[in-house]
Design an enzyme around this catalytic site. Structure first.
Site, PDB file in Angstrom:
ATOM      1  N   ASP A  30       0.590  -1.186  -0.095  1.00 34.01           N
ATOM      2  CA  ASP A  30      -0.226   0.487   0.112  1.00 34.01           C
ATOM      3  C   ASP A  30       1.273   0.869   0.073  1.00 34.01           C
ATOM      4  OD1 ASP A  30      -2.980   0.517   0.940  1.00 34.01           O
ATOM      5  OD2 ASP A  30      -1.775   2.279   1.230  1.00 34.01           O
ATOM      6  N   ILE A  31       0.281   2.238  -0.653  1.00 31.25           N
ATOM      7  CA  ILE A  31       1.568   3.488  -0.758  1.00 31.25           C
ATOM      8  C   ILE A  31       1.223   4.208   0.855  1.00 31.25           C
ATOM      9  CG2 ILE A  31      -0.172   5.518  -2.017  1.00 31.25           C
ATOM     10  CD1 ILE A  31       1.611   6.034  -4.325  1.00 31.25           C
ATOM     11  N   ASN A  86     -12.485  -3.045   2.408  1.00 31.07           N
ATOM     12  CA  ASN A  86     -14.114  -1.632   2.400  1.00 31.07           C
ATOM     13  C   ASN A  86     -14.462  -1.643   1.417  1.00 31.07           C
ATOM     14  OD1 ASN A  86     -12.780  -0.683   4.770  1.00 31.07           O
ATOM     15  ND2 ASN A  86     -11.441   0.105   3.613  1.00 31.07           N
ATOM     16  N   GLN A  93     -14.443   2.459   1.175  1.00 34.55           N
ATOM     17  CA  GLN A  93     -13.379   2.111   0.346  1.00 34.55           C
ATOM     18  C   GLN A  93     -13.575   3.638  -0.924  1.00 34.55           C
ATOM     19  OE1 GLN A  93     -15.223  -0.395  -2.975  1.00 34.55           O
ATOM     20  NE2 GLN A  93     -14.019  -0.072  -4.444  1.00 34.55           N
ATOM     21  N   HIS A  99     -10.154  -4.264  -3.457  1.00 33.51           N
ATOM     22  CA  HIS A  99      -8.414  -5.002  -3.292  1.00 33.51           C
ATOM     23  C   HIS A  99      -9.069  -5.424  -1.927  1.00 33.51           C
ATOM     24  CE1 HIS A  99      -9.939  -0.843  -2.449  1.00 33.51           C
ATOM     25  NE2 HIS A  99      -9.047  -0.367  -0.990  1.00 33.51           N
ATOM     26  N   HIS A 101      -6.969  -5.669   1.608  1.00 31.63           N
ATOM     27  CA  HIS A 101      -5.572  -5.605   2.655  1.00 31.63           C
ATOM     28  C   HIS A 101      -5.636  -6.504   3.632  1.00 31.63           C
ATOM     29  CE1 HIS A 101      -6.491  -1.068   2.690  1.00 31.63           C
ATOM     30  NE2 HIS A 101      -7.914  -1.160   1.380  1.00 31.63           N
TER      31      HIS A 101
HETATM   32  P1  5GP Z   1      -9.170   1.717   0.469  1.00 32.08           P
HETATM   33  O1  5GP Z   1      -9.907   2.830   1.092  1.00 32.08           O
HETATM   34  O2  5GP Z   1     -10.322   1.932  -1.458  1.00 32.08           O
HETATM   35  O3  5GP Z   1      -9.968   0.715   0.822  1.00 32.08           O
HETATM   36  O4  5GP Z   1      -8.397   1.511   0.465  1.00 32.08           O
HETATM   37  C1  5GP Z   1      -7.436   2.661  -0.777  1.00 32.08           C
HETATM   38  C2  5GP Z   1      -6.236   1.738  -0.934  1.00 32.08           C
HETATM   39  O5  5GP Z   1      -5.060   2.177  -1.990  1.00 32.08           O
HETATM   40  C3  5GP Z   1      -5.481   2.552   0.361  1.00 32.08           C
HETATM   41  O6  5GP Z   1      -4.690   2.502   1.386  1.00 32.08           O
HETATM   42  C4  5GP Z   1      -4.625   3.939  -0.426  1.00 32.08           C
HETATM   43  O7  5GP Z   1      -3.391   3.881   0.264  1.00 32.08           O
HETATM   44  C5  5GP Z   1      -4.406   2.491  -1.903  1.00 32.08           C
HETATM   45  N1  5GP Z   1      -3.621   3.330  -3.342  1.00 32.08           N
HETATM   46  C6  5GP Z   1      -3.710   4.344  -3.353  1.00 32.08           C
HETATM   47  N2  5GP Z   1      -3.442   4.578  -4.448  1.00 32.08           N
HETATM   48  C7  5GP Z   1      -2.316   3.454  -4.298  1.00 32.08           C
HETATM   49  C8  5GP Z   1      -1.565   4.160  -5.478  1.00 32.08           C
HETATM   50  O8  5GP Z   1      -1.475   3.792  -6.636  1.00 32.08           O
HETATM   51  N3  5GP Z   1      -0.583   2.677  -5.078  1.00 32.08           N
HETATM   52  C9  5GP Z   1      -0.782   1.852  -4.237  1.00 32.08           C
HETATM   53  N4  5GP Z   1       0.204   0.717  -3.658  1.00 32.08           N
HETATM   54  N5  5GP Z   1      -1.768   1.865  -3.143  1.00 32.08           N
HETATM   55  C10 5GP Z   1      -2.919   2.559  -3.558  1.00 32.08           C
END
Ligand code: 5GP
Ligand code: ZN
Length: 137
Positions: A30-31, A86, A93, A99, A101
Protein backbone atom coordinates in the site's frame (compact mmCIF):
# COMPACT_ATOMS: atom_id res chain seq x y z
CA UNK A 1 -10.60 -1.41 -17.41
CA UNK A 2 -9.21 1.89 -18.78
CA UNK A 3 -7.98 4.45 -16.28
CA UNK A 4 -8.19 2.11 -13.31
CA UNK A 5 -5.02 2.53 -11.26
CA UNK A 6 -5.26 -0.93 -9.68
CA UNK A 7 -5.83 -2.60 -13.09
CA UNK A 8 -2.63 -0.91 -14.25
CA UNK A 9 -0.67 -1.95 -11.14
CA UNK A 10 -2.06 -5.52 -11.10
CA UNK A 11 -1.19 -6.02 -14.76
CA UNK A 12 2.28 -4.49 -14.56
CA UNK A 13 1.65 -1.29 -16.55
CA UNK A 14 2.69 0.71 -13.47
CA UNK A 15 5.67 -0.52 -11.43
CA UNK A 16 5.05 -1.48 -7.82
CA UNK A 17 6.73 -3.16 -4.87
CA UNK A 18 5.28 -6.65 -5.06
CA UNK A 19 5.65 -9.69 -2.80
CA UNK A 20 3.52 -12.23 -4.68
CA UNK A 21 1.99 -12.80 -8.11
CA UNK A 22 0.05 -15.60 -9.80
CA UNK A 23 -2.37 -15.80 -12.72
CA UNK A 24 -5.22 -14.23 -10.71
CA UNK A 25 -3.58 -11.75 -8.32
CA UNK A 26 -0.75 -9.34 -7.72
CA UNK A 27 0.06 -8.44 -4.10
CA UNK A 28 1.65 -5.02 -3.62
CA UNK A 29 2.63 -2.60 -0.87
CA UNK A 30 0.00 0.00 0.00
CA UNK A 31 1.37 3.42 -0.99
CA UNK A 32 0.29 4.94 2.36
CA UNK A 33 0.64 2.07 4.81
CA UNK A 34 -1.31 1.81 8.07
CA UNK A 35 1.70 -0.17 9.34
CA UNK A 36 5.03 -1.29 7.87
CA UNK A 37 4.40 -4.15 5.45
CA UNK A 38 0.70 -3.27 4.74
CA UNK A 39 -0.25 -5.30 1.66
CA UNK A 40 -3.01 -5.08 -0.94
CA UNK A 41 -4.25 -8.17 -2.78
CA UNK A 42 -5.28 -6.98 -6.25
CA UNK A 43 -7.26 -9.27 -8.56
CA UNK A 44 -5.92 -8.94 -12.11
CA UNK A 45 -9.43 -8.94 -13.59
CA UNK A 46 -11.28 -5.73 -12.83
CA UNK A 47 -14.20 -5.90 -10.39
CA UNK A 48 -15.56 -2.76 -8.73
CA UNK A 49 -15.91 -4.47 -5.37
CA UNK A 50 -16.18 -7.83 -3.65
CA UNK A 51 -19.80 -8.29 -4.79
CA UNK A 52 -18.66 -8.22 -8.42
CA UNK A 53 -15.90 -10.82 -8.05
CA UNK A 54 -16.45 -14.28 -9.49
CA UNK A 55 -17.00 -16.84 -6.73
CA UNK A 56 -13.94 -18.69 -8.00
CA UNK A 57 -11.71 -15.64 -7.56
CA UNK A 58 -13.28 -14.66 -4.24
CA UNK A 59 -12.67 -18.15 -2.84
CA UNK A 60 -8.95 -17.78 -3.41
CA UNK A 61 -8.57 -14.53 -1.50
CA UNK A 62 -8.95 -15.66 2.12
CA UNK A 63 -6.35 -18.46 1.91
CA UNK A 64 -3.95 -16.04 0.21
CA UNK A 65 -4.58 -13.36 2.85
CA UNK A 66 -3.90 -15.89 5.62
CA UNK A 67 -0.66 -16.93 3.94
CA UNK A 68 0.45 -13.30 3.58
CA UNK A 69 -0.49 -12.47 7.17
CA UNK A 70 1.48 -15.48 8.42
CA UNK A 71 4.48 -14.27 6.41
CA UNK A 72 4.14 -10.79 7.93
CA UNK A 73 4.21 -12.34 11.41
CA UNK A 74 7.17 -14.56 10.59
CA UNK A 75 9.24 -12.01 8.68
CA UNK A 76 8.35 -8.74 10.40
CA UNK A 77 7.66 -9.80 13.97
CA UNK A 78 4.01 -8.74 13.71
CA UNK A 79 1.84 -10.23 16.46
CA UNK A 80 -1.32 -10.36 14.36
CA UNK A 81 -2.91 -8.91 11.24
CA UNK A 82 -6.17 -7.45 9.97
CA UNK A 83 -7.82 -8.62 6.74
CA UNK A 84 -10.00 -5.76 5.51
CA UNK A 85 -12.21 -5.32 2.44
CA UNK A 86 -13.90 -1.92 2.32
CA UNK A 87 -16.95 -2.09 0.08
CA UNK A 88 -18.64 1.11 -1.07
CA UNK A 89 -17.84 4.72 -0.28
CA UNK A 90 -19.85 4.58 2.94
CA UNK A 91 -17.47 1.85 4.13
CA UNK A 92 -14.38 3.83 3.19
CA UNK A 93 -13.64 2.33 -0.23
CA UNK A 94 -11.69 4.95 -2.16
CA UNK A 95 -10.35 2.90 -5.09
CA UNK A 96 -13.15 1.21 -7.01
CA UNK A 97 -11.18 -1.89 -7.97
CA UNK A 98 -11.72 -4.62 -5.42
CA UNK A 99 -8.77 -5.05 -3.08
CA UNK A 100 -8.08 -6.80 0.18
CA UNK A 101 -5.89 -5.14 2.80
CA UNK A 102 -3.60 -7.35 4.88
CA UNK A 103 -2.33 -5.12 7.67
CA UNK A 104 0.31 -6.40 10.11
CA UNK A 105 -0.24 -5.46 13.74
CA UNK A 106 2.64 -4.96 16.12
CA UNK A 107 2.84 -5.24 19.90
CA UNK A 108 1.93 -2.07 21.77
CA UNK A 109 -0.17 -0.58 18.95
CA UNK A 110 -3.80 0.29 19.58
CA UNK A 111 -6.12 -1.78 17.36
CA UNK A 112 -6.94 0.39 14.33
CA UNK A 113 -9.68 -1.66 12.72
CA UNK A 114 -11.89 -3.36 15.31
CA UNK A 115 -12.15 -0.33 17.58
CA UNK A 116 -15.74 0.73 16.97
CA UNK A 117 -17.99 1.97 19.77
CA UNK A 118 -20.10 -0.95 20.97
CA UNK A 119 -23.80 -0.39 20.28
CA UNK A 120 -26.96 -2.19 21.40
CA UNK A 121 -30.47 -3.10 20.18
CA UNK A 122 -33.87 -2.03 21.51
CA UNK A 123 -36.32 -4.82 22.41
CA UNK A 124 -37.24 -6.78 19.28
CA UNK A 125 -34.98 -4.73 17.03
CA UNK A 126 -32.35 -7.46 16.44
CA UNK A 127 -35.06 -9.95 15.42
CA UNK A 128 -36.64 -7.59 12.89
CA UNK A 129 -33.28 -6.59 11.41
CA UNK A 130 -32.32 -10.27 11.19
CA UNK A 131 -35.59 -10.97 9.38
CA UNK A 132 -34.88 -8.22 6.83
CA UNK A 133 -31.42 -9.63 6.13
CA UNK A 134 -32.69 -13.20 5.81
CA UNK A 135 -35.32 -12.00 3.31
CA UNK A 136 -32.66 -10.26 1.22
CA UNK A 137 -30.30 -13.24 1.01
P1 5GP B 1 -9.64 1.67 0.31
O1 5GP B 1 -9.86 2.86 1.22
O2 5GP B 1 -10.26 1.87 -1.05
O3 5GP B 1 -10.04 0.38 0.96
O4 5GP B 1 -8.08 1.57 0.14
C1 5GP B 1 -7.39 2.10 -0.93
C2 5GP B 1 -5.93 1.95 -0.56
O5 5GP B 1 -5.17 2.08 -1.73
C3 5GP B 1 -5.44 3.01 0.44
O6 5GP B 1 -4.92 2.36 1.59
C4 5GP B 1 -4.37 3.76 -0.35
O7 5GP B 1 -3.27 4.12 0.45
C5 5GP B 1 -3.99 2.78 -1.44
N1 5GP B 1 -3.57 3.37 -2.70
C6 5GP B 1 -4.17 4.41 -3.36
N2 5GP B 1 -3.53 4.67 -4.52
C7 5GP B 1 -2.50 3.78 -4.59
C8 5GP B 1 -1.47 3.56 -5.56
O8 5GP B 1 -1.36 4.22 -6.58
N3 5GP B 1 -0.61 2.53 -5.31
C9 5GP B 1 -0.69 1.77 -4.17
N4 5GP B 1 0.22 0.80 -4.02
N5 5GP B 1 -1.63 1.95 -3.24
C10 5GP B 1 -2.54 2.96 -3.44
ZN1 ZN C 1 -9.49 -2.09 -12.18
Amino acid sequence: MDNCIFCMIANGQIPSTSVYEDEDFKVVFDIAPAAKGHLLILPKAHADNVCDLSEETAAKIMPLAAKLGSAQMKALGAKGFNIVVNTGEAAGQTVMHCHTHVIPRYEGEAPIVANWAQGSYADGEAASIAQAIVKAL
